[in-house]
Design a protein around this motif. Sequence first.
Motif, mmCIF file in Angstrom:
data_model
loop_
_atom_site.group_PDB
_atom_site.id
_atom_site.type_symbol
_atom_site.label_atom_id
_atom_site.label_comp_id
_atom_site.label_asym_id
_atom_site.label_seq_id
_atom_site.Cartn_x
_atom_site.Cartn_y
_atom_site.Cartn_z
ATOM 1 N N VAL A 14 -17.611 5.476 50.395
ATOM 2 C CA VAL A 14 -16.267 5.954 50.025
ATOM 3 C C VAL A 14 -16.177 7.466 50.207
ATOM 4 N N ILE A 15 -17.203 8.162 49.752
ATOM 5 C CA ILE A 15 -17.236 9.626 49.837
ATOM 6 C C ILE A 15 -17.113 10.084 51.292
ATOM 7 N N ARG A 16 -17.851 9.447 52.192
ATOM 8 C CA ARG A 16 -17.772 9.798 53.625
ATOM 9 C C ARG A 16 -16.376 9.522 54.184
ATOM 10 N N LYS A 17 -15.830 8.354 53.852
ATOM 11 C CA LYS A 17 -14.510 7.969 54.371
ATOM 12 C C LYS A 17 -13.413 8.915 53.891
ATOM 13 N N CYS A 18 -13.627 9.548 52.748
ATOM 14 C CA CYS A 18 -12.638 10.478 52.198
ATOM 15 C C CYS A 18 -12.825 11.907 52.708
ATOM 16 N N GLY A 19 -13.822 12.142 53.548
ATOM 17 C CA GLY A 19 -13.972 13.441 54.190
ATOM 18 C C GLY A 19 -14.765 14.489 53.436
ATOM 19 N N PHE A 20 -15.507 14.089 52.418
ATOM 20 C CA PHE A 20 -16.307 15.048 51.659
ATOM 21 C C PHE A 20 -17.508 15.523 52.484
ATOM 22 N N THR A 21 -17.966 16.727 52.190
ATOM 23 C CA THR A 21 -19.146 17.314 52.824
ATOM 24 C C THR A 21 -20.315 17.236 51.856
ATOM 25 N N TYR A 22 -21.448 16.776 52.351
ATOM 26 C CA TYR A 22 -22.659 16.702 51.537
ATOM 27 C C TYR A 22 -23.182 18.112 51.309
ATOM 28 N N GLU A 23 -23.427 18.458 50.046
ATOM 29 C CA GLU A 23 -23.939 19.784 49.686
ATOM 30 C C GLU A 23 -25.432 19.783 49.421
ATOM 31 N N GLY A 24 -25.959 18.691 48.879
ATOM 32 C CA GLY A 24 -27.382 18.632 48.581
ATOM 33 C C GLY A 24 -27.665 17.767 47.369
ATOM 34 N N MET A 25 -28.931 17.685 47.030
ATOM 35 C CA MET A 25 -29.355 16.873 45.901
ATOM 36 C C MET A 25 -29.844 17.768 44.765
ATOM 37 N N LEU A 26 -29.406 17.418 43.569
ATOM 38 C CA LEU A 26 -29.944 18.043 42.359
ATOM 39 C C LEU A 26 -30.927 17.045 41.770
ATOM 40 N N ARG A 27 -32.158 17.456 41.629
ATOM 41 C CA ARG A 27 -33.184 16.548 41.141
ATOM 42 C C ARG A 27 -33.131 16.433 39.622
ATOM 43 N N LYS A 28 -33.174 15.192 39.172
ATOM 44 C CA LYS A 28 -33.205 14.882 37.730
ATOM 45 C C LYS A 28 -32.097 15.618 36.967
ATOM 46 N N ALA A 29 -30.896 15.567 37.486
ATOM 47 C CA ALA A 29 -29.778 16.334 36.922
ATOM 48 C C ALA A 29 -28.833 15.508 36.053
ATOM 49 N N TYR A 30 -29.040 14.201 35.988
ATOM 50 C CA TYR A 30 -28.102 13.347 35.269
ATOM 51 C C TYR A 30 -28.869 12.346 34.408
ATOM 52 N N ARG A 31 -28.603 12.361 33.103
ATOM 53 C CA ARG A 31 -29.237 11.417 32.187
ATOM 54 C C ARG A 31 -28.298 10.238 31.997
ATOM 55 N N ILE A 32 -28.781 9.036 32.339
ATOM 56 C CA ILE A 32 -27.953 7.848 32.211
ATOM 57 C C ILE A 32 -28.085 7.245 30.820
ATOM 58 N N TYR A 33 -27.346 6.183 30.576
ATOM 59 C CA TYR A 33 -27.217 5.583 29.253
ATOM 60 C C TYR A 33 -28.542 5.191 28.607
ATOM 61 N N ASP A 34 -29.554 4.862 29.408
ATOM 62 C CA ASP A 34 -30.825 4.435 28.819
ATOM 63 C C ASP A 34 -31.839 5.582 28.686
ATOM 64 N N GLY A 35 -31.387 6.815 28.974
ATOM 65 C CA GLY A 35 -32.240 7.981 28.844
ATOM 66 C C GLY A 35 -32.947 8.402 30.122
ATOM 67 N N THR A 36 -32.894 7.567 31.140
ATOM 68 C CA THR A 36 -33.537 7.871 32.415
ATOM 69 C C THR A 36 -32.839 9.048 33.093
#
Length: 177
Positions: free
Chosen positions: A138-160
């Motif tokens: 979806v992101i590609r189809k909408c024309g967004f530009t990839y900026e990069g990866m942030l490592r371990k930047a998001y904590r999900i509901y189970d703590g991971t």
Amino acid sequence: MKILETKRLILSTWTRKDAADLYEYARNPNVGPHAGWKPHSDVRESRRIIKTIFRPHNVWAIRDRENGRAIGSIGFDTDKYRPNINSRELGYSLSEAYWGKGIMTEAALEVIRYGFETMKLDMICICTGPENKRSQSVIRKCGFTYEGMLRKAYRIYDGTLRDVLCHSLMKEEYYGN
């Protein structure tokens, strides 16, 4: 909140009556965990999400134009990585029954249009996990530009902790300047 319309969809405010529709798709373990949230356990939880998250943050219900049912959500949140820029982060979810039909791309393009043309945003960003291939499409189809990866930047509901892939679309790119 302004109602937005596309050929197949109506994007409108969530109501209390939409809790059953939200629960119907948000309980599916194939939906929420891709975005980092746990599957809903009951309709009460879905009702609470509508009341405490969707309505206060102006998240649209994605409605199937044919039957009016809420089949997904889409909205803007604060861009936590660019606090001093007129930028918002786009987020969305969709019922698995509607995957692979271009529904989310259709909804996202309309919300992006609204963001740049009505809200006068300078930039829209979106972040997703490396494993979420459908969202990346979806992101590609909408024309967004990839900026990069942030490592371990998001904590999900189970703590991971998860890596996030960051993308952006600037108003100059949207308008083709």
